[in-house]
Write a protein that holds these residues in place. Structure first.
Motif, PDB file in Angstrom:
ATOM      1  N   VAL B 338       0.838  -1.205   0.000  1.00  0.00           N
ATOM      2  CA  VAL B 338       0.000   0.000   0.000  1.00  0.00           C
ATOM      3  C   VAL B 338       0.871   1.253   0.000  1.00  0.00           C
ATOM      4  CG1 VAL B 338      -1.658   1.332   1.354  1.00  0.00           C
ATOM      5  CG2 VAL B 338      -1.978  -1.117   1.068  1.00  0.00           C
ATOM      6  N   LEU B 360      -7.430   3.020  -7.812  1.00  0.00           N
ATOM      7  CA  LEU B 360      -7.470   3.847  -6.599  1.00  0.00           C
ATOM      8  C   LEU B 360      -8.542   3.318  -5.642  1.00  0.00           C
ATOM      9  CD1 LEU B 360      -7.088   7.383  -8.235  1.00  0.00           C
ATOM     10  CD2 LEU B 360      -5.362   6.153  -6.907  1.00  0.00           C
ATOM     11  N   ILE B 363      -7.141   0.443  -3.765  1.00  0.00           N
ATOM     12  CA  ILE B 363      -6.250   0.791  -2.644  1.00  0.00           C
ATOM     13  C   ILE B 363      -7.073   1.160  -1.416  1.00  0.00           C
ATOM     14  CG2 ILE B 363      -4.484   2.402  -1.813  1.00  0.00           C
ATOM     15  CD1 ILE B 363      -3.424   2.594  -4.607  1.00  0.00           C
ATOM     16  N   GLY B 364      -8.111   1.972  -1.621  1.00  0.00           N
ATOM     17  CA  GLY B 364      -8.950   2.376  -0.496  1.00  0.00           C
ATOM     18  C   GLY B 364      -9.624   1.185   0.172  1.00  0.00           C
ATOM     19  N   LEU B 365     -10.250   0.337  -0.627  1.00  0.00           N
ATOM     20  CA  LEU B 365     -11.015  -0.773  -0.057  1.00  0.00           C
ATOM     21  C   LEU B 365     -10.093  -1.834   0.528  1.00  0.00           C
ATOM     22  CD1 LEU B 365     -13.809  -1.112  -2.762  1.00  0.00           C
ATOM     23  CD2 LEU B 365     -13.867   0.139  -0.604  1.00  0.00           C
ATOM     24  N   THR B 367      -7.203  -1.265   1.839  1.00  0.00           N
ATOM     25  CA  THR B 367      -6.697  -0.733   3.105  1.00  0.00           C
ATOM     26  C   THR B 367      -7.721  -0.941   4.217  1.00  0.00           C
ATOM     27  OG1 THR B 367      -5.438   0.918   1.892  1.00  0.00           O
ATOM     28  CG2 THR B 367      -5.765   1.316   4.233  1.00  0.00           C
TER      29      THR B 367
END
Lengths: 318, 538
Positions: B338, B360, B363-365, B367
């Motif tokens: 990440v 993108l 990456i959010g989900l 994380t």
């Protein structure tokens, strides 16, 4: 819709404290990731006049720091959690035993004096309670969210769970391991009452003590025909067997704990005591787990210790 | 074969491998071209995805009311079992490796095809046979064990078609083993001149790490499923204590496969996202070697954490301690990834095309899913959270928020290469954003439900859980729409899309040096590699 779950046992407060700390830590890191992502995305969008000079394709220091810092944080969390975990797993020596037998799709409860309940567990406030649980059929799981405790209930073995209830009232009880069609209906209530009320409630029962009920079963199932000291058939004597070390026919020595006694009744052929013929019939389909518990209570009451049958709290660790 | 492939032909639809191997159905069903096999897989897994999606819709509809009035308890149980079995084994596990992996790996390393083209086709047929068994089980009344087949329920108590599904999953397991074998051998043996290991795109590293897990873990699944068959059909006591077996033994076997299986689902997604980000940012990945080796370490450590599924199952206190620390350790390489993706954004030139939005979103989900995994790795917290909706939310963030977002991002990114045509960028961006919103709306409330104590696999629930369940079901509707959208605009692109040209994204990587769609054997001349995978120069 409330975000705060009642804190109704000795574990609820320390577990919530840790949960909240994790929420702050992990929430903070997640927020940080999102902020940095949006910030970079806006700053370095195509067409922006941000300075793009001097970018790197790797930096050892940076890599090592985001390897080591998370790892050290994880070790800290781990240590905190293990501290709580050992507390969850080590009941105090004097905890009051209550026996639970799970079956599709109900919870059956036996208290120390022989009183029984179904889908309700009545416990006294402020007293360490240790649940000793087994299943009649498939795997179930005993879950009281307001107490923050959960333990799978497994056929063929005894699992345990302990807590001190710290709040009066009724709390939901769930089965949390999928166990078949009516899994979602395998729920119940934990009733926390004052110590005095609990004692009154226990005494209101006409049930015989478990060891006494067990003695009757011992005769009824014909166990006494071989295992009574006066019997003409050569079978192991049961007085004092609980907690002792037994040598089996294959040379292995085992401690005669709950599971040993359980299997000796249900699956006798799997552990024949050295020096005896394997003549005991299996009671597998003839006896249910509740009766096994009663028989065990009787066998334990035969032990050399002072009259455990009256108190019923001789349950040794493991 | 169409011998005269001019570059003008290659620019338009209906050229390259799409026609060179023949235009008949049989030419597709008997193809040995890795690209066509990738498409066979894509069609099949898309079908299974929507079948699993219908089951998910039924689940969410049923949970709108606390009394679960839409489905009977039995039907509900069969529905979530079907959802789990289909989504795990017939969609997620083959999704990226068998479609994008098959299609792209030879192109990315400059090879003409996979190492074993016939084996490749055979593994698709195995997949289809496994799928037929599973669908047959559904048509004959379904299965109610949950995708985890916990014993002794699955062996001695369930009155449903357990054996049919077990055979289906057993067979599809071999498809996965053979795909893994093929990808590993291809990577070792078929790289173009100059394609050193450290010049491989990260997607290839991801495929490699995934394939190692597929080959080493899946045989354990096959063995475990055979033992279920042995106990259920022949009454041999292995897991049922009434027969002298041990039900916890099953869980050890099952999770020894099924935890690594989670990495079979997420490692390929990490590979895809690395490609997408580098292209969206137009710069070299930050920390290439760390990215490559972190995937291999995830694959390795992933084999040592299975016991964290069993903290309250009856294993010892000490086992809980060991599996807890190992679960934290496996989170370290994920954190590395990440942070490297984030740093790759730094000083880039970022285009927000649809694939980048998916990346993108990933990456959010990922994380969020990874962070909640830390709660579950902390064994004292897991006691309260395990087998609740917290866990359901956690693994959906990883598998759906992570893997499915990456898979769809990859489908969009390589769509022009696969079909030779572009899609409507605007609609694709809307779908990607909608998916992110719908996903969070569906699954974030489930974290709260789990914290509040709502157990999984409940056909009915206490009234205090209703508000959040309704919210989750509304989110599921949004999510369903966002999943259906690509079906239409990509379908439209297939026939009406503009010609894409060889390299519409100005991407690096060998797959973009050949025409779109590529010719049957990928390259007219064997490429020679002289530099790393992400030499963007703007």
């Amino acid at each position: 819709m409330s975000l705060s779950l009642p804190e109704a046992s000795n574990f609820a407060v320390p577990i919530d404290r840790m949960f909240n700390a994790m929420l702050v830590l992990c929430g903070g890191v997640t927020l940080g990731v999102f902020v940095v992502m949006f910030w970079f995305c806006i700053k370095y969008r195509r067409g922006s006049d941000a300075n793009r000079e001097g970018r790197h394709s790797t930096k050892m220091g940076l890599e090592l720091s985001w390897m080591l810092i998370p790892f050290l944080l994880f070790v800290g969390i781990f240590a905190w959690s293990i501290n709580l975990w050992t507390l969850l797993r080590r009941p105090p020596a004097g905890a009051m035993p209550v026996y639970i037998v799970a079956k599709q799709w109900m919870w059956k409860v036996q208290h120390v004096n022989g009183r029984r309940e179904i889908d309700t567990l009545t416990v006294p406030l402020g007293v360490p309670v240790r649940l000793i649980m087994t299943s009649q059929d498939v795997i179930h799981s005993f879950y009281i969210p307001d107490f923050r405790v959960k333990q799978d209930v497994v056929p063929g073995r005894y699992t345990a769970l302990w807590f001190v209830a710290t709040r009066l009232g009724n709390f939901p009880l769930f089965c949390s391991e999928y166990c078949g069609t009516d899994h979602a209906a395998m729920t119940g209530t934990v009733k926390v009452v004052s110590r005095e009320d609990y004692q009154k409630w226990l005494k209101a029962s006409t049930a015989l003590p478990p060891a006494e009920q067990g003695r009757q079963l011992f005769v009824q199932f014909g166990c006494s025909g071989c295992h009574d000291p006066g019997s003409g058939i050569r079978a192991p004597v049961l007085r004092g067997v609980y907690g002792s070390t037994v040598t089996l026919a294959d040379g292995v020595t085992v401690t005669a704990d709950d599971r040993y006694l359980h299997d000796a009744i249900v699956l006798p052929a799997t552990q024949v005591v050295a020096g005896y013929a394997p003549i005991m019939p299996t009671y597998q389909s003839r006896i249910d787990e509740e009766d096994v518990l009663l028989l065990m209570a009787y066998i334990k009451s035969l032990g050399p210790q002072a009259s455990p049958a009256q108190t019923g709290v001789t349950h040794a660790q493991r | 074969m169409n011998a005269a492939v001019t570059s003008a032909d290659a620019e338009s639809m209906g050229s390259g491998y799409l026609v060179e191997g023949g235009r008949t159905l049989w030419s597709w069903l008997s193809t040995r071209d890795h690209k066509r096999i990738g498409i066979l897989y894509a069609v099949a897994i898309t079908t299974f995805f929507f079948m699993g999606g219908v089951a998910a819709t039924l689940i969410r509809l049923n949970l709108i009311y606390p009394d679960g009035r839409m489905l009977s308890a039995e039907t509900y149980n069969k529905t979530f079992t079907f959802h789990g079995v289909v989504m795990v084994w017939f969609f997620l596990i083959p999704s990226i490796p068998a479609t994008l992996g098959n299609f792209l790996l030879p192109l990315m390393i400059g090879a003409r095809d996979m190492a074993f083209p016939r084996l490749n086709l055979f593994s698709w047929y195995l997949y289809m046979v496994g799928g037929l068994f599973t669908v047959a089980a559904l048509l004959l009344g379904g299965v109610d064990t949950g995708w985890t087949f916990y014993t002794p329920y699955s062996t001695m108590f369930s009155n449903s078609n357990v054996i049919l599904v077990v055979v289906g999953v057993f067979v599809v397991g071999f498809s996965s083993i053979l795909t893994g074998l093929n990808l590993i051998v291809t990577t070792h043996m078929m790289r173009a001149p100059g394609m050193h290991w450290y010049r491989l795109p990260l997607f290839v590293w991801a495929m490699y790490a995934t394939s190692v897990v597929m080959m080493l873990a899946t045989p354990v699944l096959a063995m475990t499923l055979s033992l279920i068959g042995l106990e259920r059909l022949a009454g041999v006591g292995i897991f049922d204590p009434a027969l002298g077996g041990d039900p916890i033994l099953f869980q050890h076997f099952f999770w020894f496969y099924s935890h690594p299986a989670v990495y079979i689902m997420i490692l390929p997604a990490m590979g895809v996202v690395s490609e997408l980000i580098c292209n969206g940012v137009h710069r070299k990945i930050f920390g290439y070697k760390f990215m490559a080796w972190s995937m291999l370490s995830i694959a390795f450590i992933g084999f040592l954490v299975w016991g964290h599924h069993m903290f309250v199952a009856g294993q010892s206190m000490y086992a809980g301690i060991v599996f807890s620390i190992l679960s934290f350790v496996v989170a370290v390489p994920s954190a590395i990834k990440v942070f490297n993706w984030l740093t790759t954004l730094h000083k880039g030139t970022i285009d927000f095309h649809a694939p980048m939005i998916y990346a993108l979103g990933f990456i959010g989900l990922f994380t969020l899913g990874g962070m909640t995994g830390l709660f579950l790795a902390a064994v004292a917290l897991d006691v309260n959270l395990t087998d609740t909706y917290f866990v359901v939310a956690h693994f959906h963030y990883i598998m759906v928020g992570g893997s499915v977002m990456a898979y769809l991002g990859g489908i969009h990114y390589w769509w022009p290469k696969v079909t030779g045509r572009m899609y409507s960028e605007t609609i694709a961006r809307i779908a990607a954003v909608l998916m992110f919103v719908g996903f969070n709306l569906t699954f974030f409330p489930q974290y709260i439900l789990g914290y509040e104590g709502m157990p999984r696999r409940y056909h009915q629930y206490l009234p205090q859980f209703q508000d959040l369940n309704i919210l989750s079901s509304i989110g599921a509707c949004v999510l369903a729409i966002s999943y259906l959208m690509p079906l239409f605009y990509l379908g439209h692109s297939l026939f009406r899309g503009e010609a894409a040209g060889p390299n519409p994204w100005q991407a690096t990587g060998l797959e973009w040096t050949t025409s779109s769609p590529p010719p049957e054997h990928n390259f007219h001349e064997t490429p020679v590699v002289t530099h790393g995978p992400y030499e963007y120069c703007d």
